[in-house]
Scaffold this motif. Structure first.
Motif, PDB file in Angstrom:
ATOM      1  N   CYS A  61      10.380   3.254  -3.240  1.00  0.00           N
ATOM      2  CA  CYS A  61       9.459   2.426  -4.022  1.00  0.00           C
ATOM      3  C   CYS A  61       9.954   0.985  -4.105  1.00  0.00           C
ATOM      4  O   CYS A  61       9.200   0.037  -3.859  1.00  0.00           O
ATOM      5  N   GLU A  98       2.007   1.832  -3.493  1.00  0.00           N
ATOM      6  CA  GLU A  98       0.921   2.396  -4.285  1.00  0.00           C
ATOM      7  C   GLU A  98       0.718   3.882  -3.987  1.00  0.00           C
ATOM      8  O   GLU A  98       0.458   4.678  -4.889  1.00  0.00           O
ATOM      9  N   ASP A  99       0.849   4.268  -2.710  1.00  0.00           N
ATOM     10  CA  ASP A  99       0.692   5.674  -2.335  1.00  0.00           C
ATOM     11  C   ASP A  99       1.764   6.542  -2.980  1.00  0.00           C
ATOM     12  O   ASP A  99       1.476   7.648  -3.455  1.00  0.00           O
ATOM     13  N   LEU A 100       3.003   6.058  -2.992  1.00  0.00           N
ATOM     14  CA  LEU A 100       4.083   6.831  -3.605  1.00  0.00           C
ATOM     15  C   LEU A 100       3.856   7.008  -5.102  1.00  0.00           C
ATOM     16  O   LEU A 100       4.108   8.086  -5.659  1.00  0.00           O
ATOM     17  N   LYS A 130       0.933   7.014  -6.644  1.00  0.00           N
ATOM     18  CA  LYS A 130      -0.172   7.963  -6.814  1.00  0.00           C
ATOM     19  C   LYS A 130       0.320   9.390  -6.591  1.00  0.00           C
ATOM     20  O   LYS A 130      -0.103  10.329  -7.279  1.00  0.00           O
ATOM     21  N   LEU A 131       1.198   9.569  -5.614  1.00  0.00           N
ATOM     22  CA  LEU A 131       1.774  10.890  -5.368  1.00  0.00           C
ATOM     23  C   LEU A 131       2.523  11.395  -6.595  1.00  0.00           C
ATOM     24  O   LEU A 131       2.402  12.568  -6.978  1.00  0.00           O
ATOM     25  N   ASP A 183       0.822  -1.205   0.000  1.00  0.00           N
ATOM     26  CA  ASP A 183       0.000   0.000   0.000  1.00  0.00           C
ATOM     27  C   ASP A 183       0.861   1.261   0.000  1.00  0.00           C
ATOM     28  O   ASP A 183       0.518   2.265  -0.623  1.00  0.00           O
ATOM     29  N   ARG A 184       1.989   1.219   0.710  1.00  0.00           N
ATOM     30  CA  ARG A 184       2.885   2.376   0.702  1.00  0.00           C
ATOM     31  C   ARG A 184       3.471   2.606  -0.691  1.00  0.00           C
ATOM     32  O   ARG A 184       3.619   3.753  -1.136  1.00  0.00           O
ATOM     33  N   ARG A 205      -0.034  12.547  -9.201  1.00  0.00           N
ATOM     34  CA  ARG A 205      -0.736  13.799  -8.884  1.00  0.00           C
ATOM     35  C   ARG A 205       0.176  15.010  -8.972  1.00  0.00           C
ATOM     36  O   ARG A 205      -0.305  16.126  -9.188  1.00  0.00           O
TER      37      ARG A 205
END
Length: 379
Positions: free
Chosen positions: A298, A270-272, A274-275, A267-268, A278
């Protein structure tokens, strides 16, 4: 009573088998790997292998055009970019095990005899019978089709099921190095030039006039050592008082996931990513000064998630880097060297003790600051 294999005339053709886990109407890509036929016989050098990715909507045409006389493999998962790297995973439609039965005492048995022994072993080990079993020319492939494809977010739990299947089927040569989501397996109706045998479906489990499919959660609850509920209870301190259950009206409560270190790492990652999307880094490139740190965290989380072995680190890094900085190839090696050593130690089961607690050799940042990898770049 053990289910009996279906008669030979009902075997699935290569397109029918591939279409069980690759739907031409879906978006995404699948991969084919094949060996050039002029380099697979005698004492010639190893065969030249060619890999190509194709859109799912051309699956029927591509499969129909294949040369059945050459070694051919097909990806089991689907990807959102035209390669089969884990960082580009899109969905998973099945669980599978590659069985190197020729390395076991069962190796001299005829495929049909081997099938009966394998199905009996599944019953003895409380492994649900596979949806289909394929003779790969020297061994077996067992596949458990899923009712609904799994999204990439479920990869850590899928990996746990894969690992358990390999462990329970080890007496039949289950290959622990062939259980990852980027794996390719031999395609039905193509030749295995090592044995001269044709790859074919040996057995199909039917259910309601179709091939049997399983709910993934049922497979996971059946195979994994502890259920989600038991795992959550186990995490509570033994002396902590049990909080009475309370019914909370309204709201969706399904699809809740158990907390686990590997799921958290995925999940971490995936968050990176997505960051990066964006902030426009996937379109315009990541600013200088942030590249090494972004790639480092990553890849560290990718390794902690258990999604890839250490020997795939460089290829996954290449795919990841192309998303944010295509010109970063030279510097990636410096990031990889330390991570690779730590990944090998992690795979070997090494642990680091600090303040009375043990940690994996890879970097494990505190929960309050999951990675601290990226601050907003000044404009």
């Amino acid at each position: 009573m053990q289910p009996q294999p279906e008669p030979l005339p009902s075997l699935l053709a290569r397109l029918d088998e591939a279409a069980l886990y690759h739907r031409a109407e879906d978006r995404g890509f699948f991969t084919l790997l094949w060996a050039e036929p002029d380099a697979t016989s005698g004492h010639r050098p190893p065969a030249l292998k060619i890999q190509r990715a194709y859109r799912l909507d051309v699956l029927p045409q591509i499969i129909a055009a294949l040369d059945p006389e050459r070694d051919t493999w097909i990806s089991q998962a689907e990807f959102h970019k035209p390669n089969r790297r884990i960082v580009h995973l899109l969905r998973l439609g099945l669980c599978f095990v590659d069985l190197d039965t020729y390395k076991t005492p069962h190796g001299e048995s005829r495929p049909e005899t081997l099938l009966g022994r394998f199905l009996g072993h599944c019953g003895d080990e409380d492994v649900p019978l596979p949806s289909l079993v394929i003779y790969s020319g020297r061994g077996l492939q067992a596949k458990w089709l899923l009712e609904r494809p799994l999204p990439r977010a479920a990869l850590p739990r899928w990996n746990a099921v894969q690992k358990e299947l390999v462990a329970r089927l080890a007496p039949f040569g289950a290959d622990p190095g062939a259980r990852d989501a980027s794996r390719v397996l031999r395609l039905v109706d193509t030749v295995n030039t090592r044995s001269g045998e044709r790859v074919r479906v040996l057995w199909v489990q039917r259910h309601a006039e179709d091939v049997r499919r399983y709910p993934f959660e049922w497979l996971a609850e059946t195979l994994l050592p502890v259920s989600r509920e038991a795992f959550q209870l186990k995490r509570q301190p033994p002396t902590a008082p049990r909080t009475p259950l309370q019914v909370i009206p309204g709201g969706k409560t399904g699809n809740l996931r158990v907390f686990s270190g590997r799921q958290l790492a995925w999940d971490r990652l995936e968050d990176l990513r997505k960051l990066a999307q964006r902030r426009g880094w996937t379109e315009h490139g990541i600013p200088h000064g942030y590249r090494s740190k972004y790639v480092h965290w990553c890849l560290n989380f990718l390794l902690l998630s258990g999604a890839i072995p250490a020997n795939q680190l460089y290829l996954e890094a290449q795919a990841l880097v192309r998303e944010v900085c295509p010109d970063f190839d030279k510097d990636v090696r410096s990031v990889l060297s330390t991570l690779y050593r730590k990944a090998k130690a992690y795979e070997a089961g090494e642990r680091i003790e600090f303040n009375g607690r043990t940690y994996p050799p890879l970097y494990t940042p505190p929960q309050s600051h999951p990675a601290r990898p990226i601050r907003r770049a000044r404009r």
